[in-house]
Design a protein around this motif. Structure first.
Motif, PDB file in Angstrom:
ATOM      1  N   VAL A   1       0.717  -1.330   0.074  1.00  0.00           N
ATOM      2  CA  VAL A   1       0.010   0.064   0.055  1.00  0.00           C
ATOM      3  C   VAL A   1       0.752   1.196   0.092  1.00  0.00           C
ATOM      4  N   ARG A   2       1.960   1.211   0.778  1.00  0.00           N
ATOM      5  CA  ARG A   2       2.914   2.431   0.934  1.00  0.00           C
ATOM      6  C   ARG A   2       3.404   2.886  -0.304  1.00  0.00           C
ATOM      7  N   GLU A   3       3.919   1.415  -0.937  1.00  0.00           N
ATOM      8  CA  GLU A   3       4.683   1.769  -2.079  1.00  0.00           C
ATOM      9  C   GLU A   3       3.654   2.158  -3.329  1.00  0.00           C
ATOM     10  N   ASN A   4       2.541   1.686  -3.344  1.00  0.00           N
ATOM     11  CA  ASN A   4       1.289   2.243  -4.241  1.00  0.00           C
ATOM     12  C   ASN A   4       1.395   3.750  -4.196  1.00  0.00           C
ATOM     13  N   LEU A   5       1.464   4.156  -2.998  1.00  0.00           N
ATOM     14  CA  LEU A   5       1.329   5.677  -2.871  1.00  0.00           C
ATOM     15  C   LEU A   5       2.614   6.353  -2.956  1.00  0.00           C
ATOM     16  N   ALA A   6       3.569   5.663  -2.569  1.00  0.00           N
ATOM     17  CA  ALA A   6       5.121   6.696  -2.731  1.00  0.00           C
ATOM     18  C   ALA A   6       5.533   6.638  -4.022  1.00  0.00           C
ATOM     19  N   VAL A   7       5.329   5.449  -4.683  1.00  0.00           N
ATOM     20  CA  VAL A   7       6.016   5.233  -6.205  1.00  0.00           C
ATOM     21  C   VAL A   7       5.959   6.371  -7.278  1.00  0.00           C
ATOM     22  N   THR A   8       4.852   7.269  -7.170  1.00  0.00           N
ATOM     23  CA  THR A   8       4.674   8.319  -7.965  1.00  0.00           C
ATOM     24  C   THR A   8       4.298   9.391  -7.436  1.00  0.00           C
ATOM     25  N   ALA A   9       4.591   9.565  -6.161  1.00  0.00           N
ATOM     26  CA  ALA A   9       3.987  10.803  -5.416  1.00  0.00           C
ATOM     27  C   ALA A   9       4.970  12.095  -5.870  1.00  0.00           C
ATOM     28  N   ARG A  10       4.141  13.269  -6.175  1.00  0.00           N
ATOM     29  CA  ARG A  10       5.063  14.382  -6.348  1.00  0.00           C
ATOM     30  C   ARG A  10       4.577  15.255  -5.209  1.00  0.00           C
ATOM     31  N   PRO A  11       5.735  16.347  -4.950  1.00  0.00           N
ATOM     32  CA  PRO A  11       5.615  17.113  -4.015  1.00  0.00           C
ATOM     33  C   PRO A  11       4.482  18.251  -4.211  1.00  0.00           C
ATOM     34  N   GLY A  12       3.867  18.652  -2.997  1.00  0.00           N
ATOM     35  CA  GLY A  12       2.702  19.468  -2.945  1.00  0.00           C
ATOM     36  C   GLY A  12       1.922  19.157  -1.662  1.00  0.00           C
TER      37      GLY A  12
END
Lengths: 248, 288
Positions: A111-122
């Motif tokens: 779950v965490r990787e699903n969220l973090a893999v494409t996260a952009r700053p904001g």
């Protein structure tokens, strides 16, 4: 009451560059043309309900915005620039966040990787999406496919929010979910509407719920737009809504 | 007898490590990217010829030739992938097989033209020659070196895929390329880099394996079946599976060559058939 198909309505304020403008868009998959002559304008911060029965082209329209279909004709402008010229993998960086109908959680990722893999700053951070969907934090070490349908939907929405988009494309996020989960998601989407920098297009078959959450509505039939107007107008005229949706 | 058995076992492990280094790229290409690259052995051969050319013509030390072989093969593979392979990603397996078999024959002909058909010699540095006593067993230093390199590479690949953001992007791109693209992952770029790393490892394996596997222009054809056995028995796209399968294949092949040379080939294929009947998706492969 606006009932006719409106050809590319003007932006919310004269002289303002709309967030999204589609002009005469035709698109489909391989050789099949599904969308025909789509005209649509969305201003910054505006929210749109995209309504219609199954198979009328709603998801195809969303996929077309993401560059996942074959564009046959027409123009797509994003914040005044040519969206067609933006490669599909750069559209999220341009500000489009996609929550597909199928959810498409990555099964090999937690779950965490699903969220973090494409996260952009904001302003949407991991902490903030965990506040919106606390259940995701509880299950962050689980694999994406070990979640229930409702949790997967939350994950798909949270993943798109972490792109810090200007326009969120929510394709039938409430479909097939238990009423209690629908309630939770409607509450979350309601919270998202408080963010004035975030526009969204909400594709739904449950028209009333979508109309309550949005300022503007479009109804599609057989790949074309047959209504483009205020959500309130349709919400207060159920007969007309039923007629447009083909229920009458 | 026990000492001989253990020595052969260790030699088989070292041989298996070479098979792993060369096959891991093929496993990734076939398992993760769904591309049947039967020209993979040509990348290993290219790595071997890079190493021998640098050693023989420029006097470059053996250990220095190894990273150079990795890097040059990786770079060459990017050119091949961008110019040729990416056009075949959406084609059927038969097209991919015919195309890459054609490339293999072209590489064999090209290397024969440049270097001739004979075996390339290699002289290992003095510190990699000879034997060392390990728990009372005399083992070749170079074979020990191969086992260490193989284990290091396996650990690096596992950590890279499982613990890094790039590894997560690879897994996401493999799981669902359309969604990965929609979320901003440059799937083509990720696959190209993954392909290059896999090919580079084949080049490294080719350079390391000159002494044990031999190096002639026939290399890609001679070992292709063994590479495919490692990939299929290990399970497509499984790093741990490829390592396990390479060790099993290496040990069995070495044992049969030593103890039963007349029927060595029969046994290795019989073991492959039995393993695939027992686990059709490979030792550690996932059901597709």
């Amino acid at each position: 009451m606006s009932t006719a198909v409106s050809p590319a309505p003007a932006a919310s304020a004269a002289g303002d560059t709309p967030l999204l403008r589609l002009e005469g868009v035709s698109a489909g998959y391989d050789r099949a043309v599904i969308l025909e002559d789509i005209n649509l304008t969305l201003a910054e911060g505006e929210t749109l309900a995209l309504l219609g029965r199954n198979g009328v082209g709603k998801s195809t329209l969303i996929a077309t915005l993401m560059g996942a279909t074959v564009l046959r004709g027409g123009r797509m402008q994003w914040r005044g620039g040519d969206l067609v010229a933006v490669p599909a993998h750069r559209r999220s960086a341009a500000g489009l966040g996609w929550v597909p109908q199928e959810r498409w959680i990555f099964p090999s990722l937690t779950v965490r990787e699903n969220l973090a893999v494409t996260a952009r700053p904001g302003k949407w951070t991991l902490e903030r999406v965990y506040e919106l969907f606390p259940r995701l934090q509880e299950r962050e070490d689980n694999m994406g496919t070990q979640l229930s349908g409702g949790e997967q939907q939350m994950l798909a929405i949270a993943r798109a929010l972490l792109l810090n988009p200007r326009l969120l494309l929510l394709d039938e996020p409430l479909e097939g979910l238990a009423p209690v989960v629908v309630e939770e998601l409607v509450r979350a989407i309601g919270q998202m509407t408080l963010d004035r920098d975030l526009s969204f297009i909400l594709v739904e078959q449950h028209a009333r719920q979508a109309l309550e959450l949005t300022s503007k509505a479009v109804v599609m039939d057989r790949g074309r737009i047959i209504y483009d107007g205020a959500s309130d107008t349709l919400l207060h005229n159920p007969d007309h809504l039923n007629q447009l949706m083909g229920f009458a | 007898m026990l000492a001989i058995l253990l020595t052969v076992l260790f030699d088989g492990l070292a041989y298996g490590m070479l098979l792993f280094l060369i096959s891991i790229g093929l496993s990734v290409t076939m398992g993760m990217m769904g591309f049947v690259n039967l020209a993979h052995g040509a990348f290993a051969m290219f790595g071997g010829y890079v190493a021998t050319t640098l050693m023989q013509r420029a006097g470059v030390p053996f250990l220095v030739t190894l990273p150079v072989a990795f890097a040059l093969v990786a770079l060459a593979s990017i050119v091949v992938e961008r110019l040729l392979y990416q056009r075949l990603y959406r084609r059927g397996p038969l097209d991919q097989v015919l195309f890459t078999v054609g490339l293999t024959f072209m590489s064999v002909a090209g290397i024969t033209w440049f270097y001739g058909p004979s075996q390339q010699p290699v002289v290992l540095p003095a510190f990699l020659q000879g034997q060392v006593s390990l728990f009372g067993l005399e083992v070749g230093i170079f074979r020990l070196f191969l086992v260490a390199v193989g284990l290091l590479v396996a650990a690096a690949v596992v950590l890279g895929v499982e613990r890094t953001r790039f590894g997560a992007k690879i897994r996401a791109a493999v799981d669902n390329p359309v969604m990965a693209t929609g979320l901003g992952i440059n799937v083509g770029g990720v696959f190209a880099l993954t392909f290059a790393i896999g090919s580079g490892l084949a080049g490294l394996g080719g350079a390391l394996g000159i002494q044990i596997l031999g190096l002639t222009p026939a290399f890609p054809l001679k070992y292709l079946v063994l590479f495919l056995i490692v990939v299929s028995v290990g399970g497509l796209g499984s790093v741990g599976g490829a390592l396990l399968a390479a060790c099993v294949v290496g040990v069995i092949d070495m044992m049969t060559k030593y103890f039963l040379p007349e029927i060595g080939s029969f046994i290795i294929y019989a073991v492959m058939v039995a393993l695939l009947m027992w686990r059709p998706h490979g030792l550690l492969g996932k059901k597709s």
